[in-house]
Write a protein that holds these residues in place. Structure first.
Motif, PDB file in Angstrom:
ATOM      1  N   PHE A   1     -50.500  38.752  64.928  1.00  0.00           N
ATOM      2  CA  PHE A   1     -51.115  40.051  65.159  1.00  0.00           C
ATOM      3  C   PHE A   1     -52.618  39.904  65.359  1.00  0.00           C
ATOM      4  CE2 PHE A   1     -53.102  43.935  63.351  1.00  0.00           C
ATOM      5  CZ  PHE A   1     -52.661  44.848  64.300  1.00  0.00           C
ATOM      6  N   LEU A   2     -53.280  39.150  64.499  1.00  0.00           N
ATOM      7  CA  LEU A   2     -54.726  38.968  64.634  1.00  0.00           C
ATOM      8  C   LEU A   2     -55.076  38.281  65.954  1.00  0.00           C
ATOM      9  CD1 LEU A   2     -55.733  37.934  61.001  1.00  0.00           C
ATOM     10  CD2 LEU A   2     -56.299  40.069  62.177  1.00  0.00           C
TER      11      LEU A   2
ATOM     12  N   THR B   1     -66.644  31.281  59.827  1.00  0.00           N
ATOM     13  CA  THR B   1     -65.587  30.925  60.784  1.00  0.00           C
ATOM     14  C   THR B   1     -64.399  30.294  60.073  1.00  0.00           C
ATOM     15  OG1 THR B   1     -67.223  30.587  62.547  1.00  0.00           O
ATOM     16  CG2 THR B   1     -65.049  29.566  62.840  1.00  0.00           C
ATOM     17  N   ASP B   2     -64.680  29.452  59.070  1.00  0.00           N
ATOM     18  CA  ASP B   2     -63.601  28.807  58.326  1.00  0.00           C
ATOM     19  C   ASP B   2     -62.744  29.836  57.589  1.00  0.00           C
ATOM     20  OD1 ASP B   2     -62.318  26.346  57.086  1.00  0.00           O
ATOM     21  OD2 ASP B   2     -63.045  27.372  55.280  1.00  0.00           O
ATOM     22  N   TYR B   3     -63.413  30.840  56.995  1.00  0.00           N
ATOM     23  CA  TYR B   3     -62.669  31.864  56.251  1.00  0.00           C
ATOM     24  C   TYR B   3     -61.777  32.660  57.193  1.00  0.00           C
ATOM     25  CZ  TYR B   3     -61.681  35.611  52.939  1.00  0.00           C
ATOM     26  OH  TYR B   3     -61.051  36.502  52.122  1.00  0.00           O
ATOM     27  N   TYR B   4     -62.354  33.075  58.333  1.00  0.00           N
ATOM     28  CA  TYR B   4     -61.545  33.852  59.269  1.00  0.00           C
ATOM     29  C   TYR B   4     -60.409  33.006  59.830  1.00  0.00           C
ATOM     30  CZ  TYR B   4     -59.778  36.425  63.167  1.00  0.00           C
ATOM     31  OH  TYR B   4     -58.914  37.057  64.022  1.00  0.00           O
ATOM     32  N   THR B   5     -60.667  31.733  60.094  1.00  0.00           N
ATOM     33  CA  THR B   5     -59.609  30.858  60.627  1.00  0.00           C
ATOM     34  C   THR B   5     -58.440  30.783  59.662  1.00  0.00           C
ATOM     35  OG1 THR B   5     -61.205  29.529  61.877  1.00  0.00           O
ATOM     36  CG2 THR B   5     -59.073  28.516  61.384  1.00  0.00           C
ATOM     37  N   ARG B   6     -58.733  30.641  58.364  1.00  0.00           N
ATOM     38  CA  ARG B   6     -57.662  30.597  57.374  1.00  0.00           C
ATOM     39  C   ARG B   6     -56.903  31.915  57.318  1.00  0.00           C
ATOM     40  NH1 ARG B   6     -59.515  30.231  52.417  1.00  0.00           N
ATOM     41  NH2 ARG B   6     -61.753  30.199  52.851  1.00  0.00           N
ATOM     42  N   LEU B   7     -57.649  33.013  57.474  1.00  0.00           N
ATOM     43  CA  LEU B   7     -57.000  34.322  57.477  1.00  0.00           C
ATOM     44  C   LEU B   7     -56.071  34.455  58.681  1.00  0.00           C
ATOM     45  CD1 LEU B   7     -56.696  37.241  56.420  1.00  0.00           C
ATOM     46  CD2 LEU B   7     -58.706  37.853  57.807  1.00  0.00           C
ATOM     47  N   GLU B   8     -56.545  34.059  59.846  1.00  0.00           N
ATOM     48  CA  GLU B   8     -55.738  34.178  61.060  1.00  0.00           C
ATOM     49  C   GLU B   8     -54.553  33.224  61.053  1.00  0.00           C
ATOM     50  OE1 GLU B   8     -56.614  33.159  65.551  1.00  0.00           O
ATOM     51  OE2 GLU B   8     -57.633  35.045  65.020  1.00  0.00           O
TER      52      GLU B   8
ATOM     53  N   ALA C   1     -63.816  44.985  57.473  1.00  0.00           N
ATOM     54  CA  ALA C   1     -64.779  44.416  58.420  1.00  0.00           C
ATOM     55  C   ALA C   1     -64.056  43.793  59.616  1.00  0.00           C
ATOM     56  CB  ALA C   1     -65.646  43.372  57.715  1.00  0.00           C
ATOM     57  N   VAL C   2     -62.955  43.102  59.365  1.00  0.00           N
ATOM     58  CA  VAL C   2     -62.172  42.503  60.456  1.00  0.00           C
ATOM     59  C   VAL C   2     -61.580  43.602  61.335  1.00  0.00           C
ATOM     60  CG1 VAL C   2     -60.108  41.155  60.984  1.00  0.00           C
ATOM     61  CG2 VAL C   2     -61.687  40.366  59.211  1.00  0.00           C
TER      62      VAL C   2
END
Length: 316
Positions: A10-11, A51-58, A72-73
Protein backbone atom coordinates in the motif's frame (compact mmCIF):
# COMPACT_ATOMS: atom_id res chain seq x y z
CA UNK A 1 -4.27 -11.28 4.31
CA UNK A 2 -0.82 -10.58 5.73
CA UNK A 3 -0.89 -7.06 7.15
CA UNK A 4 2.84 -6.48 6.84
CA UNK A 5 2.76 -7.35 3.15
CA UNK A 6 -0.33 -5.25 2.60
CA UNK A 7 1.18 -2.29 4.44
CA UNK A 8 4.32 -2.53 2.33
CA UNK A 9 2.45 -2.73 -0.96
CA UNK A 10 0.00 0.00 0.00
CA UNK A 11 2.74 2.48 0.91
CA UNK A 12 4.66 1.71 -2.28
CA UNK A 13 1.55 2.17 -4.42
CA UNK A 14 0.72 5.52 -2.79
CA UNK A 15 4.32 6.72 -3.14
CA UNK A 16 4.41 5.73 -6.82
CA UNK A 17 1.43 7.92 -7.70
CA UNK A 18 3.07 11.13 -6.41
CA UNK A 19 5.49 13.12 -8.52
CA UNK A 20 8.20 15.10 -6.72
CA UNK A 21 6.75 18.32 -8.05
CA UNK A 22 3.26 17.58 -6.82
CA UNK A 23 4.53 16.57 -3.39
CA UNK A 24 6.88 19.53 -3.05
CA UNK A 25 9.94 17.34 -2.51
CA UNK A 26 13.51 18.51 -3.01
CA UNK A 27 14.72 16.73 -6.15
CA UNK A 28 18.30 15.55 -6.52
CA UNK A 29 19.78 15.48 -10.02
CA UNK A 30 22.66 13.19 -9.04
CA UNK A 31 21.15 10.10 -10.62
CA UNK A 32 18.38 9.37 -13.13
CA UNK A 33 14.96 8.36 -11.81
CA UNK A 34 14.25 4.70 -12.48
CA UNK A 35 10.84 4.41 -10.87
CA UNK A 36 7.70 6.59 -11.05
CA UNK A 37 6.74 8.73 -8.12
CA UNK A 38 8.70 9.71 -5.06
CA UNK A 39 11.83 7.98 -3.87
CA UNK A 40 11.90 6.64 -0.33
CA UNK A 41 14.35 9.27 0.80
CA UNK A 42 12.16 12.04 -0.63
CA UNK A 43 9.08 10.70 1.14
CA UNK A 44 11.04 10.33 4.39
CA UNK A 45 12.18 13.95 4.10
CA UNK A 46 8.61 15.14 3.61
CA UNK A 47 7.42 13.09 6.58
CA UNK A 48 10.27 14.27 8.83
CA UNK A 49 11.68 10.81 9.54
CA UNK A 50 14.94 9.12 8.63
CA UNK A 51 15.20 7.21 5.36
CA UNK A 52 16.12 4.05 7.27
CA UNK A 53 13.05 4.37 9.51
CA UNK A 54 10.69 4.90 6.60
CA UNK A 55 12.30 2.03 4.67
CA UNK A 56 11.64 -0.34 7.56
CA UNK A 57 8.08 0.91 7.77
CA UNK A 58 7.49 0.40 4.05
CA UNK A 59 9.02 -3.06 4.24
CA UNK A 60 6.56 -4.01 6.96
CA UNK A 61 9.30 -4.17 9.60
CA UNK A 62 7.64 -1.74 12.00
CA UNK A 63 7.33 -1.88 15.76
CA UNK A 64 4.72 0.25 17.51
CA UNK A 65 4.76 3.14 15.07
CA UNK A 66 3.44 6.26 16.75
CA UNK A 67 0.32 8.00 15.53
CA UNK A 68 2.39 11.13 14.98
CA UNK A 69 4.66 9.33 12.52
CA UNK A 70 1.74 7.69 10.72
CA UNK A 71 0.01 11.04 10.50
CA UNK A 72 3.14 12.63 9.04
CA UNK A 73 3.46 9.83 6.46
CA UNK A 74 -0.23 10.15 5.57
CA UNK A 75 0.18 13.89 5.00
CA UNK A 76 3.30 13.39 2.91
CA UNK A 77 1.51 10.81 0.76
CA UNK A 78 -1.55 13.08 0.53
CA UNK A 79 -3.89 10.32 1.66
CA UNK A 80 -7.61 11.02 1.86
CA UNK A 81 -9.57 10.21 5.02
CA UNK A 82 -10.36 6.64 3.94
CA UNK A 83 -6.76 5.90 2.95
CA UNK A 84 -5.48 7.42 6.18
CA UNK A 85 -7.79 5.23 8.28
CA UNK A 86 -6.69 2.21 6.25
CA UNK A 87 -3.01 3.01 6.89
CA UNK A 88 -3.62 3.29 10.63
CA UNK A 89 -5.52 -0.01 10.61
CA UNK A 90 -2.68 -1.83 8.84
CA UNK A 91 -0.03 -0.40 11.14
CA UNK A 92 -1.99 -1.00 14.34
CA UNK A 93 0.04 -3.04 16.89
CA UNK A 94 -1.04 -6.66 17.15
CA UNK A 95 -0.37 -9.34 19.76
CA UNK A 96 2.83 -11.28 19.15
CA UNK A 97 1.15 -14.56 19.93
CA UNK A 98 -1.62 -15.64 17.68
CA UNK A 99 -4.89 -15.76 19.57
CA UNK A 100 -7.19 -18.62 18.70
CA UNK A 101 -10.38 -17.03 17.50
CA UNK A 102 -13.80 -18.48 17.49
CA UNK A 103 -15.40 -18.85 14.07
CA UNK A 104 -17.36 -15.74 13.14
CA UNK A 105 -21.06 -16.14 13.68
CA UNK A 106 -23.29 -15.85 10.61
CA UNK A 107 -24.65 -12.35 10.28
CA UNK A 108 -28.32 -11.97 11.10
CA UNK A 109 -30.70 -9.19 10.14
CA UNK A 110 -32.90 -7.92 12.94
CA UNK A 111 -36.69 -8.33 12.60
CA UNK A 112 -37.11 -4.57 12.67
CA UNK A 113 -34.82 -4.19 9.66
CA UNK A 114 -36.82 -6.83 7.78
CA UNK A 115 -39.93 -4.76 8.56
CA UNK A 116 -38.28 -1.67 7.08
CA UNK A 117 -37.52 -3.60 3.89
CA UNK A 118 -41.16 -4.60 3.61
CA UNK A 119 -42.31 -1.01 4.20
CA UNK A 120 -40.14 0.10 1.27
CA UNK A 121 -41.68 -2.58 -0.95
CA UNK A 122 -43.13 -1.10 -4.13
CA UNK A 123 -41.48 2.25 -3.35
CA UNK A 124 -37.72 1.83 -3.28
CA UNK A 125 -35.36 -1.05 -4.04
CA UNK A 126 -33.53 -1.84 -0.80
CA UNK A 127 -31.25 -4.55 0.52
CA UNK A 128 -29.02 -5.19 3.52
CA UNK A 129 -25.36 -5.75 2.77
CA UNK A 130 -22.95 -7.29 5.26
CA UNK A 131 -19.32 -8.28 5.45
CA UNK A 132 -17.56 -9.10 2.17
CA UNK A 133 -20.47 -7.57 0.25
CA UNK A 134 -22.81 -10.41 1.24
CA UNK A 135 -26.48 -9.63 0.57
CA UNK A 136 -28.22 -10.58 3.82
CA UNK A 137 -31.78 -9.53 2.96
CA UNK A 138 -33.62 -7.71 0.16
CA UNK A 139 -37.07 -6.60 -0.88
CA UNK A 140 -38.84 -7.72 -4.05
CA UNK A 141 -38.09 -4.50 -5.91
CA UNK A 142 -34.34 -4.82 -5.26
CA UNK A 143 -34.41 -8.41 -6.51
CA UNK A 144 -36.28 -7.28 -9.61
CA UNK A 145 -33.78 -4.49 -10.21
CA UNK A 146 -30.57 -6.48 -9.74
CA UNK A 147 -31.02 -10.26 -9.41
CA UNK A 148 -33.12 -12.65 -7.35
CA UNK A 149 -30.72 -13.06 -4.45
CA UNK A 150 -33.12 -15.35 -2.60
CA UNK A 151 -32.99 -17.89 -5.44
CA UNK A 152 -29.19 -18.09 -5.28
CA UNK A 153 -27.32 -20.57 -3.10
CA UNK A 154 -26.49 -18.91 0.21
CA UNK A 155 -22.74 -18.59 -0.44
CA UNK A 156 -23.37 -16.90 -3.81
CA UNK A 157 -25.48 -14.05 -2.42
CA UNK A 158 -22.65 -11.59 -2.77
CA UNK A 159 -22.46 -8.36 -4.77
CA UNK A 160 -18.83 -8.83 -5.81
CA UNK A 161 -19.50 -12.34 -7.13
CA UNK A 162 -22.47 -11.04 -9.09
CA UNK A 163 -20.51 -8.09 -10.44
CA UNK A 164 -17.53 -10.12 -11.69
CA UNK A 165 -18.85 -13.63 -12.33
CA UNK A 166 -22.27 -13.03 -13.88
CA UNK A 167 -22.41 -11.63 -17.41
CA UNK A 168 -25.82 -10.10 -16.61
CA UNK A 169 -24.05 -7.51 -14.45
CA UNK A 170 -22.13 -6.12 -17.43
CA UNK A 171 -25.44 -5.65 -19.25
CA UNK A 172 -27.25 -4.21 -16.23
CA UNK A 173 -24.71 -1.54 -15.18
CA UNK A 174 -24.12 1.08 -17.85
CA UNK A 175 -20.78 2.06 -16.24
CA UNK A 176 -19.70 -1.43 -15.25
CA UNK A 177 -15.97 -0.65 -15.21
CA UNK A 178 -16.44 2.22 -12.75
CA UNK A 179 -18.75 0.34 -10.39
CA UNK A 180 -16.66 -2.83 -10.49
CA UNK A 181 -13.45 -0.93 -9.68
CA UNK A 182 -15.22 0.80 -6.78
CA UNK A 183 -16.35 -2.57 -5.47
CA UNK A 184 -12.77 -3.85 -5.50
CA UNK A 185 -11.68 -0.79 -3.54
CA UNK A 186 -14.43 -1.46 -0.98
CA UNK A 187 -13.31 -5.08 -0.63
CA UNK A 188 -9.71 -3.93 -0.14
CA UNK A 189 -10.89 -1.67 2.69
CA UNK A 190 -12.82 -4.61 4.17
CA UNK A 191 -9.68 -6.77 4.01
CA UNK A 192 -7.78 -4.20 6.05
CA UNK A 193 -10.45 -4.23 8.73
CA UNK A 194 -10.88 -8.00 8.81
CA UNK A 195 -7.56 -9.52 7.68
CA UNK A 196 -8.30 -12.86 9.35
CA UNK A 197 -11.67 -13.45 7.70
CA UNK A 198 -11.26 -16.80 5.87
CA UNK A 199 -14.37 -16.29 3.74
CA UNK A 200 -13.08 -12.93 2.55
CA UNK A 201 -9.72 -14.50 1.70
CA UNK A 202 -11.53 -17.24 -0.21
CA UNK A 203 -13.66 -14.70 -2.11
CA UNK A 204 -10.65 -12.57 -3.09
CA UNK A 205 -8.78 -15.68 -4.21
CA UNK A 206 -11.67 -16.88 -6.35
CA UNK A 207 -12.20 -13.51 -8.01
CA UNK A 208 -8.46 -13.06 -8.57
CA UNK A 209 -8.32 -16.37 -10.44
CA UNK A 210 -11.54 -15.98 -12.44
CA UNK A 211 -11.55 -12.28 -13.32
CA UNK A 212 -8.62 -10.46 -14.96
CA UNK A 213 -10.28 -7.12 -14.22
CA UNK A 214 -10.54 -7.93 -10.52
CA UNK A 215 -6.94 -9.10 -10.50
CA UNK A 216 -5.74 -5.84 -12.08
CA UNK A 217 -7.77 -3.54 -9.83
CA UNK A 218 -6.89 -5.48 -6.68
CA UNK A 219 -3.22 -4.86 -7.45
CA UNK A 220 -3.86 -1.08 -7.49
CA UNK A 221 -4.42 -1.08 -3.69
CA UNK A 222 -7.15 1.54 -3.88
CA UNK A 223 -9.55 1.77 -0.93
CA UNK A 224 -13.01 3.31 -0.87
CA UNK A 225 -15.84 3.72 1.61
CA UNK A 226 -19.19 3.38 -0.15
CA UNK A 227 -21.74 5.64 1.52
CA UNK A 228 -23.80 7.19 -1.27
CA UNK A 229 -23.75 7.81 -4.99
CA UNK A 230 -25.53 7.47 -8.32
CA UNK A 231 -25.76 4.44 -10.58
CA UNK A 232 -26.94 4.12 -14.17
CA UNK A 233 -28.82 0.98 -15.13
CA UNK A 234 -30.02 -0.60 -18.34
CA UNK A 235 -32.76 -2.91 -17.15
CA UNK A 236 -33.92 -5.67 -19.50
CA UNK A 237 -37.60 -5.00 -18.73
CA UNK A 238 -37.99 -1.25 -18.17
CA UNK A 239 -34.93 0.20 -19.92
CA UNK A 240 -32.57 2.92 -18.72
CA UNK A 241 -32.77 4.26 -15.18
CA UNK A 242 -30.72 6.64 -13.06
CA UNK A 243 -30.90 5.81 -9.35
CA UNK A 244 -29.29 7.42 -6.33
CA UNK A 245 -28.35 5.26 -3.36
CA UNK A 246 -27.67 5.79 0.33
CA UNK A 247 -26.00 3.23 2.59
CA UNK A 248 -27.55 3.51 6.05
CA UNK A 249 -25.89 1.82 9.03
CA UNK A 250 -27.61 0.85 12.27
CA UNK A 251 -26.31 1.16 15.86
CA UNK A 252 -25.10 -2.20 17.09
CA UNK A 253 -24.56 -3.61 13.58
CA UNK A 254 -21.42 -1.89 12.35
CA UNK A 255 -20.83 -4.51 9.64
CA UNK A 256 -24.31 -4.13 8.12
CA UNK A 257 -25.79 -1.38 5.99
CA UNK A 258 -29.10 -0.95 4.24
CA UNK A 259 -28.70 0.26 0.67
CA UNK A 260 -31.75 2.26 -0.41
CA UNK A 261 -32.29 3.46 -3.99
CA UNK A 262 -34.27 6.56 -4.92
CA UNK A 263 -35.16 8.36 -8.15
CA UNK A 264 -35.79 11.96 -9.09
CA UNK A 265 -39.52 12.77 -8.75
CA UNK A 266 -41.22 13.22 -12.11
CA UNK A 267 -38.28 11.79 -14.04
CA UNK A 268 -38.36 9.01 -16.65
CA UNK A 269 -36.52 6.89 -14.09
CA UNK A 270 -39.40 7.29 -11.64
CA UNK A 271 -41.84 6.12 -14.31
CA UNK A 272 -39.59 3.14 -15.09
CA UNK A 273 -39.30 2.24 -11.41
CA UNK A 274 -43.07 2.40 -10.99
CA UNK A 275 -43.46 0.10 -13.98
CA UNK A 276 -40.94 -2.30 -12.45
CA UNK A 277 -42.82 -2.18 -9.14
CA UNK A 278 -46.10 -3.03 -10.88
CA UNK A 279 -44.36 -5.81 -12.76
CA UNK A 280 -43.14 -7.40 -9.54
CA UNK A 281 -46.58 -7.01 -7.98
CA UNK A 282 -48.22 -9.08 -10.74
CA UNK A 283 -49.60 -12.36 -9.36
CA UNK A 284 -48.10 -15.63 -10.63
CA UNK A 285 -49.38 -16.41 -14.12
CA UNK A 286 -50.69 -12.88 -14.78
CA UNK A 287 -49.42 -11.04 -17.88
CA UNK A 288 -46.64 -8.56 -17.16
CA UNK A 289 -47.10 -4.84 -17.92
CA UNK A 290 -45.76 -3.92 -21.32
CA UNK A 291 -42.12 -2.96 -21.20
CA UNK A 292 -41.07 0.29 -22.92
CA UNK A 293 -37.93 -1.47 -24.17
CA UNK A 294 -39.62 -4.59 -25.50
CA UNK A 295 -43.05 -5.31 -26.91
CA UNK A 296 -42.89 -8.88 -25.63
CA UNK A 297 -41.13 -9.00 -22.25
CA UNK A 298 -40.20 -12.36 -20.83
CA UNK A 299 -42.75 -13.82 -18.42
CA UNK A 300 -42.05 -13.46 -14.72
CA UNK A 301 -40.32 -16.38 -13.00
CA UNK A 302 -42.00 -18.13 -10.12
CA UNK A 303 -42.08 -16.48 -7.68
CA UNK A 304 -42.18 -13.32 -9.86
CA UNK A 305 -39.57 -11.24 -8.09
CA UNK A 306 -36.92 -10.79 -10.76
CA UNK A 307 -36.87 -10.32 -14.52
CA UNK A 308 -33.78 -12.51 -14.63
CA UNK A 309 -33.43 -15.87 -13.00
CA UNK A 310 -29.97 -16.35 -11.48
CA UNK A 311 -27.45 -17.71 -13.91
CA UNK A 312 -25.48 -20.74 -12.93
CA UNK A 313 -22.10 -19.58 -11.68
CA UNK A 314 -20.45 -22.95 -11.48
CA UNK A 315 -18.91 -22.63 -14.94
CA UNK A 316 -17.27 -19.25 -14.34
Amino acid sequence: MDRNTELSEFLRSRRARLSPGDAGATVSNDSPRRVPGLRREELAQLAGVSTDYYTRLEQGRHLNVSEAVLDAVARALRLDDTERAYLFELARPRPRRAVRRRPARPQRVRPGVHTMLRMLEGVSPAFVIGRRGDVLASNRLARALIIDFDALPYHERNMARFMFLDEAARELYREWDKYAAEMVASLRLEAGRHPDDPRLTELVGELTIKSPEFRRWWADHNVREKTHGVKFYHHPVVGDMTLSYENVTFPGDADQAMCIYTVEPGSPSEAALRLLASWTASPPGAPSPESPSSSSPSPAPSPPVSPRSPRSQGDH
